[in-house]
Design an enzyme around this catalytic site. Structure first.
Site, short mmCIF file in Angstrom:
data_model
loop_
_atom_site.label_atom_id
_atom_site.label_comp_id
_atom_site.label_asym_id
_atom_site.label_seq_id
_atom_site.Cartn_x
_atom_site.Cartn_y
_atom_site.Cartn_z
N HIS A 98 0.87 -1.19 0.00
CA HIS A 98 0.00 0.00 0.00
C HIS A 98 0.90 1.23 0.00
O HIS A 98 1.35 1.68 1.05
CB HIS A 98 -0.92 -0.03 1.23
CG HIS A 98 -1.91 1.10 1.29
ND1 HIS A 98 -3.09 1.02 2.00
CD2 HIS A 98 -1.91 2.33 0.74
CE1 HIS A 98 -3.75 2.16 1.89
NE2 HIS A 98 -3.05 2.99 1.13
N GLU A 108 -11.13 3.69 5.97
CA GLU A 108 -10.11 4.58 6.53
C GLU A 108 -10.86 5.66 7.32
O GLU A 108 -10.73 5.76 8.54
CB GLU A 108 -9.25 5.18 5.41
CG GLU A 108 -8.14 6.11 5.89
CD GLU A 108 -7.37 6.77 4.74
OE1 GLU A 108 -7.89 6.81 3.61
OE2 GLU A 108 -6.24 7.26 4.99
N HIS A 131 1.43 4.88 -2.38
CA HIS A 131 1.10 5.76 -3.50
C HIS A 131 2.40 6.40 -3.97
O HIS A 131 3.05 7.10 -3.19
CB HIS A 131 0.12 6.85 -3.06
CG HIS A 131 -1.15 6.30 -2.47
ND1 HIS A 131 -2.31 6.18 -3.21
CD2 HIS A 131 -1.42 5.80 -1.24
CE1 HIS A 131 -3.25 5.65 -2.43
NE2 HIS A 131 -2.74 5.41 -1.24
N HIS A 172 -9.49 1.31 -1.34
CA HIS A 172 -9.43 1.93 -0.02
C HIS A 172 -10.84 1.89 0.56
O HIS A 172 -11.79 2.31 -0.11
CB HIS A 172 -8.99 3.39 -0.12
CG HIS A 172 -7.53 3.60 -0.36
ND1 HIS A 172 -6.86 3.05 -1.42
CD2 HIS A 172 -6.60 4.32 0.33
CE1 HIS A 172 -5.59 3.41 -1.38
NE2 HIS A 172 -5.39 4.19 -0.32
N ASP A 199 1.95 3.94 2.83
CA ASP A 199 0.92 4.80 2.24
C ASP A 199 1.54 5.98 1.47
O ASP A 199 1.65 5.92 0.25
CB ASP A 199 -0.05 5.30 3.32
CG ASP A 199 -1.43 5.62 2.79
OD1 ASP A 199 -1.68 5.42 1.60
OD2 ASP A 199 -2.29 6.08 3.59
N ASP A 200 1.89 7.05 2.18
CA ASP A 200 2.49 8.25 1.55
C ASP A 200 3.66 8.70 2.42
O ASP A 200 3.58 9.71 3.13
CB ASP A 200 1.43 9.36 1.47
CG ASP A 200 0.21 8.93 0.69
OD1 ASP A 200 0.28 8.92 -0.55
OD2 ASP A 200 -0.80 8.57 1.31
N1 HPA Z 1 -6.44 7.49 1.35
C1 HPA Z 1 -7.11 7.85 0.26
N2 HPA Z 1 -6.52 8.34 -0.83
C2 HPA Z 1 -5.20 8.47 -0.82
C3 HPA Z 1 -4.45 8.12 0.28
C4 HPA Z 1 -5.11 7.59 1.42
O1 HPA Z 1 -4.52 7.24 2.47
N3 HPA Z 1 -3.17 8.39 -0.04
C5 HPA Z 1 -3.15 8.87 -1.29
N4 HPA Z 1 -4.38 8.93 -1.77
ZN ZN Z 2 -3.58 4.88 0.56
#
Ligand code: HPA
Ligand code: ZN
Length: 340
Positions: free
Chosen positions: A16, A199, A18, A196, A277-278
């Site tokens: 996971h 969250e 991006h 996703h 994630d990021d």
């Molecule tokens: N959630 C939803 N969209 C996203 C995320 C995330 O954590 N990171 C990059 N785009």
């Molecule tokens: Zn994500």
């Protein structure tokens, strides 16, 4: 062997991630300058200071602003290469990365420019470091299903480079149910499908991702814990959850890392994996995510090994690669016992 060394030395997969979320401020400024684009920040430090989020949308606003400086294939290559070099140092041996084509094509960048830059850097990473990879195309859920369908059409001739389809961006108000047609098409075309869900969105969105989009994994999935029968279903089917602790902290999905539900997830028998994630925005790559939970005493050595195992069991790889990666992990575990 310290827990830090264990985390560092065991091979693991990241599932996971991006790629646009790996855009470190230094590289962002460098690429902005070479493309003649001005960022609305006076310095790298000023940009860092802006990384203070109280919810997903706060982050997404900066994330889309950041990716706006990417124009040329070389930009996408450099972005991806920096990530590859980072994970090579963290003993990540397989990665499945998301990209958001609509965030680029909407600005006039060709789909092929984006995909080729990412793909060639990952290919070079496989050649130099042996890191296998998959690329997953994400649809932006704040845009229409029509736009997602158009994007899927553009992607179809590139199926040799794309293994799967995902769904990201602003979750609440954009339920999986709105994307049934495009996921059905993606399934028919042979893509792996993920989304996703849970969250910020309710357990119902996780159910929709399973029932209506037929996803093989759920990205995040935290809020599934609010619904015991949904948890049981995820456990029974061993649907992987790609959990991202530092992301959860930075986006206020949890108020404190000590309150992260990882242990509850593991105790339920959910197939959980740890991911970044990021990482450029959330303060850590995959090892820092493991370490944050270990430092908060939420996971012990056995959990760490289980999480790494789960990462291979949850990956979109063939049985031979899976066996090879699990064997690599076994070697690292034996070496740890020998050196203890
Ligand atoms: N959630 C939803 N969209 C996203 C995320 C995330 O954590 N990171 C990059 N785009
Ligand atoms: Zn994500």
């Amino acid at each position: 062997m310290s827990v830090e060394t264990l985390i560092q030395t065991i091979p693991k997969a990241e599932l996971h991630l991006h790629i646009e979320g790996t855009f470190e401020p230094e590289l962002m400024f460098a690429i902005a300058q070479r493309n003649g684009i001005r960022l609305p920040y006076s310095s790298v430090e000023a940009l860092h200071t802006a990384y203070n989020f109280s919810e997903l949308q706060d982050f997404l606003n900066l994330y889309y602003q950041g990716m706006n400086v990417l124009l040329e294939e070389q930009d996408y290559y450099d972005l991806t290469w920096q990530y590859v070099e980072k994970i090579a140092r963290q003993n990540v041996v397989h990665t499945e990365i998301f990209f958001d084509p609509q965030g680029h094509t909407s600005r006039g960048v060709a789909f092929e420019t984006v995909l080729n830059g990412i793909f060639h850097a990952l290919q070079e990473g496989e050649r130099q470091f042996g890191i296998s990879f998959g690329i997953i195309l994400c649809f932006l859920r704040h845009l229409s299903e029509e736009s997602a369908l158009e994007t899927l059409e553009i992607a179809l001739p590139h199926q040799d480079k794309i293994i799967g389809i995902g769904l990201d961006s602003s979750e609440v108000g954009h339920p999986p149910a709105q994307f049934q047609k495009v996921f059905k098409r993606a399934h028919e075309a042979g893509f792996y499908c993920v989304a996703h869900a849970g969250e910020e969105g309710p357990p119902e969105y996780v159910r929709q991702a399973l029932d209506l989009l037929n996803v093989a994994r759920v990205d995040h999935g935290n809020r599934a814990l609010e619904d015991p029968s949904l948890v049981q279903r995820l456990v029974d089917a061993q649907i992987p959850l790609t959990v991202c602790p530092l992301s959860n902290l930075k986006l206020c999905v949890v108020d404190d890392i000590a309150e992260h539900p990882i242990k509850t997830m593991l105790n339920h028998g959910l197939r959980v994996t740890l991911n970044s994630d990021d990482p450029a925005y959330f303060g850590g790559y995959v090892n820092e995510n493991y370490l944050a939970l270990a430092n908060a005493q939420l996971i012990d050595e056995n959990d760490i090994i289980q999480l790494a195992k789960n990462s291979f069991h949850s990956a979109f790889i063939d049985d031979a690669r899976k066996k090879a990666l699990l064997a690599k992990l076994d070697v690292a575990i034996v070496q740890r016992t020998d050196s203890a």
